[in-house]
Design a protein around this motif. Structure first.
Motif, short mmCIF file in Angstrom:
data_model
loop_
_atom_site.label_atom_id
_atom_site.label_comp_id
_atom_site.label_asym_id
_atom_site.label_seq_id
_atom_site.Cartn_x
_atom_site.Cartn_y
_atom_site.Cartn_z
N LEU A 289 -30.24 -41.42 -52.13
CA LEU A 289 -31.19 -42.03 -51.20
C LEU A 289 -31.32 -43.52 -51.44
CD1 LEU A 289 -33.28 -41.59 -48.91
CD2 LEU A 289 -34.99 -41.18 -50.70
N PHE A 290 -31.36 -43.90 -52.71
CA PHE A 290 -31.57 -45.31 -53.05
C PHE A 290 -30.27 -46.02 -53.44
CE2 PHE A 290 -35.79 -43.48 -53.50
CZ PHE A 290 -36.57 -44.43 -52.86
N ARG A 291 -29.17 -45.49 -52.96
CA ARG A 291 -27.89 -46.17 -53.18
C ARG A 291 -27.91 -47.51 -52.45
NH1 ARG A 291 -22.34 -43.01 -52.14
NH2 ARG A 291 -23.15 -41.96 -54.00
N ARG A 292 -28.47 -47.52 -51.26
CA ARG A 292 -28.68 -48.76 -50.51
C ARG A 292 -30.18 -49.04 -50.53
NH1 ARG A 292 -24.01 -48.92 -51.18
NH2 ARG A 292 -22.32 -49.07 -49.64
N LYS A 293 -30.61 -49.71 -51.58
CA LYS A 293 -32.05 -49.86 -51.83
C LYS A 293 -32.78 -50.59 -50.70
CE LYS A 293 -31.81 -49.77 -56.90
NZ LYS A 293 -30.37 -49.48 -57.00
N ILE A 294 -32.18 -51.69 -50.24
CA ILE A 294 -32.87 -52.49 -49.23
C ILE A 294 -33.02 -51.70 -47.93
CG2 ILE A 294 -32.72 -54.56 -47.80
CD1 ILE A 294 -31.39 -55.98 -50.10
N ARG A 295 -31.93 -51.05 -47.51
CA ARG A 295 -31.98 -50.30 -46.26
C ARG A 295 -32.98 -49.15 -46.35
NH1 ARG A 295 -26.32 -48.50 -44.60
NH2 ARG A 295 -26.65 -46.81 -46.12
N THR A 296 -32.94 -48.43 -47.46
CA THR A 296 -33.88 -47.31 -47.63
C THR A 296 -35.32 -47.78 -47.68
OG1 THR A 296 -32.21 -46.03 -48.83
CG2 THR A 296 -34.50 -45.35 -49.09
N THR A 297 -35.54 -48.88 -48.40
CA THR A 297 -36.89 -49.43 -48.50
C THR A 297 -37.41 -49.86 -47.14
OG1 THR A 297 -36.47 -50.21 -50.75
CG2 THR A 297 -38.32 -51.20 -49.58
N LEU A 298 -36.56 -50.51 -46.35
CA LEU A 298 -36.98 -50.94 -45.02
C LEU A 298 -37.28 -49.74 -44.13
CD1 LEU A 298 -34.54 -53.93 -44.32
CD2 LEU A 298 -36.99 -54.03 -44.87
N CYS A 299 -36.48 -48.67 -44.27
CA CYS A 299 -36.73 -47.45 -43.50
C CYS A 299 -38.08 -46.84 -43.88
CB CYS A 299 -35.61 -46.45 -43.73
SG CYS A 299 -35.78 -44.94 -42.76
N ILE A 300 -38.36 -46.76 -45.16
CA ILE A 300 -39.64 -46.22 -45.64
C ILE A 300 -40.80 -47.07 -45.12
CG2 ILE A 300 -41.07 -45.83 -47.68
CD1 ILE A 300 -38.53 -44.98 -49.15
N LEU A 301 -40.62 -48.41 -45.18
CA LEU A 301 -41.67 -49.30 -44.69
C LEU A 301 -41.87 -49.15 -43.19
CD1 LEU A 301 -40.97 -52.57 -46.73
CD2 LEU A 301 -42.79 -50.88 -47.08
#
Length: 394
Positions: A11-23
């Protein structure tokens, strides 16, 4: 445990993308909770007003607009003459004149939504109007007579302005003594100053014996509908509203508000679904080799399906928790802005503004929406052809 670790790592392999999705999910949840809770509270407060004057026919000026128990605009009624006419109507047991003023000018602040009220009630009819409303802590008393300059105040007003029993307050040019604080959870009574009728007439209408509400209690054997019709036939400059009619006036507005709130929630949930689906499709596409390898070593297709759905559910969990926290704060801010009541007044009753059941409903709905957004990517992941992927990747 390995399954969970595997999902977190991917899930957090692409940290920025995942973080933006969560946000993004959190932002949608924040908006739903803030606006939804504030709207629900507004509707609840309006509906609470139907409790006031229960069992009475409410007589007001013919051109007055009535929101549950609150007359907005319209002319005043000459108290003695109108009471005499109503008392002569067959089926009237008794009448109670009331002067209802909104809003009170306290602190010179302009209120976009009126939340402070003043009500003049005949001293001998306190309990007929207020019912079994006690005074906070059992301290104090109701005003003794019509000529005294004494009032009782709602708990919310008392807390906001630090009013206590025995303290004097200025309303207009009159110094009034607080003899009690109402211990009621009804929003209207908690924001109300209640005083003898003659005192209210002196303060707001220079002793003019005018009122804007006359309550008529049906005699035994008479319905509110029959009495209301009789009063309107007898007194041509008033309209008499039963409890059902007072509810019917506001019901279409509340229905529109509820529909609007539901529509906004639906749109945001759909946007959250699209966001999660898009991000998950990109993630699955980038991990085709991993899924092909799992298939090659004998992992069942259901395992890959569960991995993708669990990852999207994690997005819903993280986004939902963040959104509910900030949405609850937002709901308090909205309530404070639109009522000019300090936010500190709402914090102790945060679960009244944002009920825990509502938080749970939105949290579960957000997780479900995120899982739904992961179904198509999960199906695509199970359809990956091992030979083609391994040939292309290795």
């Amino acid at each position: 445990m390995r399954f969970v670790t595997f999902c977190f790592r991917n899930l957090f392999r692409r940290k920025i993308r995942t973080t933006l999705c969560i946000l993004g999910v959190a932002l949608g949840t924040t908006f739903i909770v803030a606006v939804g809770a504030a709207t629900m509270r507004y509707i609840a407060v309006i509906k609470e007003m139907s409790v006031l004057f229960s069992g009475y026919v409410m007589v007001v000026s013919k051109d007055a607009i009535v929101i549950q128990a609150i007359p907005i605009g319209g002319g005043m009624l000459p108290q003695n003459h109108t009471e005499e006419l109503i008392q002569n109507v067959t089926g009237v047991e008794k009448t109670i004149p009331i002067l209802f003023i909104t809003p009170i000018d306290i602190g010179g602040m302009l209120q976009p939504v009126p939340v402070n009220f003043s009500m003049g009630v005949p001293v001998d009819e306190w309990h007929s109007v207020l019912g079994p409303t006690p005074l906070r802590g059992g301290l104090g008393r109701f005003p003794a007579n019509e000529s005294c300059k004494e009032v009782v105040v709602g708990a919310s007003l008392a807390d906001q302005y630090y009013w206590t029993v025995g303290q004097d307050v200025m309303i207009g040019n009159h110094r009034l003594n607080i003899t009690g604080v109402l211990d009621s959870k009804l929003a209207l009574l908690s924001r109300c100053i209640i005083m003898p009728l003659k005192l209210a007439q002196e303060i707001y209408y220079s002793k003019s014996e005018s009122v804007n509400i006359i309550l008529a209690k049906p005699a035994q054997g008479y319905s509110q509908e029959e009495l209301a019709d009789s009063i309107e036939n007898k007194v041509d400059y008033v309209k008499a509203l039963t409890e059902d009619e007072r509810n019917d006036i506001i019901r279409p507005i509340l229905l529109q508000v509820e529909t609007w709130n539901l529509g906004i929630q639906t749109i945001i949930f759909i946007l959250s679904l699209i966001l999660v689906m898009t991000v998950t499709i990109m993630s699955v596409s980038e991990r085709r080799r991993d899924f092909a390898t799992l298939d090659a070593i004998g992992a069942p297709l259901s395992y890959v399906f569960k991995v993708v759905l669990f990852e999207t559910s994690l997005i819903g969990v993280f986004g939902g928790i963040i959104g509910i926290i900030f949405g609850s704060i937002g709901a308090l801010l909205l309530a404070a802005v639109y009522t000019n009541i300090p936010i500190t007044q709402f914090i102790p009753g945060i679960f009244e503004v944002v009920p825990p059941l509502y938080m749970l409903q939105i949290f579960v709905a957000e997780i479900a929406v995120c899982c739904l957004g992961g179904i198509i990517p999960a199906i695509n992941a199970t359809r990956i052809r091992v030979a083609e992927v391994l040939r292309a990747e290795y």
